[in-house]
Each structure stands twice: as C-alpha cells, then as structure tokens.
Design an enzyme around this catalytic site. Structure first.
Site, PDB file in Angstrom:
ATOM      1  N   HIS A  81       0.858  -1.188   0.000  1.00 53.22           N
ATOM      2  CA  HIS A  81       0.000   0.000   0.000  1.00 53.22           C
ATOM      3  C   HIS A  81       0.890   1.232   0.000  1.00 53.22           C
ATOM      4  CE1 HIS A  81      -3.328   2.649   0.816  1.00 53.22           C
ATOM      5  NE2 HIS A  81      -2.703   3.119   1.884  1.00 53.22           N
TER       6      HIS A  81
ATOM      7  N   GLY B 262       2.990   5.302   4.151  1.00 51.80           N
ATOM      8  CA  GLY B 262       2.423   5.976   5.308  1.00 51.80           C
ATOM      9  C   GLY B 262       1.028   5.448   5.580  1.00 51.80           C
ATOM     10  N   ASN B 263       0.523   5.748   6.774  1.00 53.13           N
ATOM     11  CA  ASN B 263      -0.816   5.291   7.145  1.00 53.13           C
ATOM     12  C   ASN B 263      -1.869   5.898   6.231  1.00 53.13           C
ATOM     13  OD1 ASN B 263       0.227   3.784   9.253  1.00 53.13           O
ATOM     14  ND2 ASN B 263      -0.012   5.432  10.750  1.00 53.13           N
ATOM     15  N   SER B 264      -2.999   5.231   6.133  1.00 51.96           N
ATOM     16  CA  SER B 264      -4.098   5.723   5.316  1.00 51.96           C
ATOM     17  C   SER B 264      -4.517   7.118   5.783  1.00 51.96           C
ATOM     18  CB  SER B 264      -5.290   4.761   5.420  1.00 51.96           C
ATOM     19  OG  SER B 264      -6.357   5.198   4.628  1.00 51.96           O
ATOM     20  N   GLY B 265      -4.658   8.034   4.828  1.00 55.54           N
ATOM     21  CA  GLY B 265      -5.074   9.396   5.155  1.00 55.54           C
ATOM     22  C   GLY B 265      -3.951  10.341   5.508  1.00 55.54           C
ATOM     23  N   VAL B 266      -2.700   9.867   5.486  1.00 54.59           N
ATOM     24  CA  VAL B 266      -1.588  10.724   5.892  1.00 54.59           C
ATOM     25  C   VAL B 266      -1.242  11.763   4.826  1.00 54.59           C
ATOM     26  CG1 VAL B 266       0.374   9.388   4.995  1.00 54.59           C
ATOM     27  CG2 VAL B 266       0.600  10.612   7.179  1.00 54.59           C
ATOM     28  N   GLY B 267      -1.660  11.528   3.571  1.00 52.71           N
ATOM     29  CA  GLY B 267      -1.412  12.518   2.528  1.00 52.71           C
ATOM     30  C   GLY B 267      -0.498  12.053   1.409  1.00 52.71           C
ATOM     31  N   LYS B 268      -0.401  10.759   1.206  1.00 54.29           N
ATOM     32  CA  LYS B 268       0.487  10.226   0.160  1.00 54.29           C
ATOM     33  C   LYS B 268       0.039  10.668  -1.234  1.00 54.29           C
ATOM     34  CE  LYS B 268      -0.293   5.979   1.416  1.00 54.29           C
ATOM     35  NZ  LYS B 268      -1.171   6.250   2.560  1.00 54.29           N
ATOM     36  N   SER B 269      -1.241  10.482  -1.530  1.00 56.94           N
ATOM     37  CA  SER B 269      -1.734  10.818  -2.868  1.00 56.94           C
ATOM     38  C   SER B 269      -1.710  12.321  -3.110  1.00 56.94           C
ATOM     39  CB  SER B 269      -3.153  10.269  -3.056  1.00 56.94           C
ATOM     40  OG  SER B 269      -3.161   8.855  -2.976  1.00 56.94           O
TER      41      SER B 269
ATOM     42  N   ASP C 235      -2.005   3.932  -4.535  1.00 60.76           N
ATOM     43  CA  ASP C 235      -2.740   3.032  -3.645  1.00 60.76           C
ATOM     44  C   ASP C 235      -2.118   1.644  -3.591  1.00 60.76           C
ATOM     45  OD1 ASP C 235      -4.801   2.459  -1.798  1.00 60.76           O
ATOM     46  OD2 ASP C 235      -5.888   1.375  -3.368  1.00 60.76           O
TER      47      ASP C 235
END
Length: 308
Positions: A140, A155-162, A179
């Site tokens: 992921h 990074g954790n989901s929602g951390v701002g990767k995208s 993703d």
C-alpha cells in the site's frame, strides 16, 4: 515458482508458429534464453534445457551445411531434451527438417515474422522474460518517478500520500502507481515498481475523487514502471523528534530480499513535503555520485581552522 506459457511469447512478439501448435501451453520457468552452439557438436554438460532456445543465422547456416544424416543426428540430440520451444530469427526458408523434428517431439517451433538481428532480439526477449517471471509483491503506497529516480511513498491511510503525489505531478514528475504498488525483483539489487493494470494512470484524492493524470496533465504525468531507488515513509509530527544533524543516516527496508534506502519525513502544516521529497531524491543521487554536502562543509571548516 512463476511461469508463463509459450503462447505468451507468440502474442508478445507476434511470432509465427511453424510446428507444435497444440503445445503452446508449455510453460517457461527460466528468465533467460539460450543460443545452442556447443550442443550442436555433442557437448551437453551445461545445456540449460529449461530455457527458450534461439536459432539465429549462424546456427541455421551451420545446420544447412550438414549432410542429411548428420543434421538429423545434431538436431535429434537437442530436441531429445525437450526445451520449452525454439525460436528462429533467420527467416522461415528451408526449415522442413526442423519442423519435422519439433512436430515429432511435440516442441513448439516459432519464427520471427521477418529476419531479425539475433543479438538485438535476445536482449528484448530476455527483458520480457525477466519481468514476466520475476518474484513480486504488492504494498500500500504511492510510486513516483522524481527527476528520474524511482521513489516509494508510504504511510498510514489518510496521511497525505496521494496529495503529495499530486503536488509532485504538478511540478513535472511522474506517477507510476497509486494506492497499490506492485514490486518486482529483477535481480539481487533491483526492484521494479509498477501498477496492477486496473489503477494505471489513476490517482485518488480525498474530497476530490478519482483523477486520470494523463487526461489532466498529459503523457508526461505518467510512467509505466520505474526502478525503486528510495523509500520514503510519511509519518505524523512528533515534537522534538527531528534533529539538525549535518547528515542523516539512511535506514533500509527489505523488499523481496533487496535492501532499499529509506528515510522518514514528518508531516506538519506548512511543511513542503513534495519539496522535501525532491530534495531527498536529488541528494540521494549526489551521494550515489560520491558527493556529500556534509563532508564538503566539514572540509571548509577544517580549512578555515587551519588558516587560523
């Protein structure tokens, strides 16, 4: 063990099937091809029987010069080992004897649609087999190509990767996968990052939705695959956890047995995360070239101290 079928080669390289049409489901498990030479004169001690066998102009010319009986013996000795298939790159003329042997032994005999330079065809086929047969896993995250350097952003989901990936795209860098990132081990030191096909060119942004980056920003916004050079882990801000050391030690993350340099970037409102990733990528490149900003800085300090 991963494998592909001979039919996959036929489709990928648009090969003509000369014999063994009903044997195209034979599997290939070795990622490199072989060009028989010593085998034609009877040396089989190191014959890689599981590899695709390539017959170029030199091999075909040699066989043509043999007598009928000797040719029957030489070819018979090789087909006896039942390699996955033979591919002829020197044209389809006068191959009746090969067709006969391969039909008799149930071995696919294939040919390029037009004569090819064998030394040029082999690297293309090797590259295809290496990728197709590579061990792989999925993680992921986001995969980007930043200034020619392949980077994994985790990074954790929602951390701002995208969101960070979107900023990088706007700055001229390229998305590889969002993703779900597929990682393939091409060698003991090479990991290739790519997409799973379904998510190709797509970037998912919270509050916005799904974007097709090619439609929005053009072909320059997307790249099909990239060699992974750096792993970046985005984490939440931790007070007093950052240090102003002259040079940060890189940790490493293991992917399929290959160690990839890894750094952690902490997030806080106002931090230019995309800019930090650009700096990390370019700094990694300079280190690979043998340059260290910290070493140059210290040498200046030492030179100044020596003057005093």
């Amino acid at each position: 063990m991963k494998n592909i079928t001979v039919e996959s080669l036929v489709q990928r390289f648009k090969l003509t099937v000369l014999a063994g049409e009903n044997k195209l489901q034979k599997v290939i498990v070795q990622p490199r091809v072989h060009r028989p030479g010593l085998e034609f004169v009877g040396h089989f001690d190191f014959f890689p029987t599981e590899r695709v066998q390539i017959l170029g102009r030199k091999e075909i010319t040699y066989l043509h010069k043999l007598s009928h009986e000797e040719r029957k013996l030489r070819i018979g000795n090789i087909v006896h080992y039942h390699p996955p298939c033979f591919i002829v790159t020197a044209g389809e003329e006068d191959l009746t004897y090969l067709i006969h042997h391969c039909t008799e032994q149930g071995i696919p005999l294939l040919a390029t649609q037009k004569p090819e330079v064998t030394s040029e065809f082999i690297p293309k086929l090797d590259a295809f087999l290496i990728k197709a047969l590579a061990n792989e896993t999925s993680i992921h995250g986001v995969c980007m190509n930043v200034s020619g350097i392949g980077i994994l952003i985790r990074g954790n989901s929602g951390v701002g990767k995208s969101e960070t990936a979107h900023t990088l795209i706007r700055r001229g860098h390229r998305l590889v996968a969002d993703d779900l990132v597929v990682l393939k081990r091409l060698s003991h030191q090479t990991i290739l990052g790519t997409h799973d096909g379904k998510t190709k060119e797509f970037l998912a942004l919270r509050s916005i939705g799904l974007l097709n980056v090619v439609r929005l920003y053009g072909r320059k916004a997307f790249q099909d695959e990239t060699r992974i050079a750096l792993d970046i882990h985005l984490t939440k801000w931790e007070k007093d956890a950052l240090y102003n050391d002259l040079e940060q030690e890189l940790s490493e993350v293991d992917y399929l047995g290959v160690n990839i340099p890894s750094i952690q970037i902490q997030l806080q409102p106002g931090r230019d995360v995309a800019g930090l990733i650009e700096a990390a990528a370019n700094n990694w490149y300079l280190k690979e070239q043998g340059y260290s900003a910290a070493e140059e800085f210290m040498s200046r300090i030492e030179a100044e101290a020596a003057k005093e």
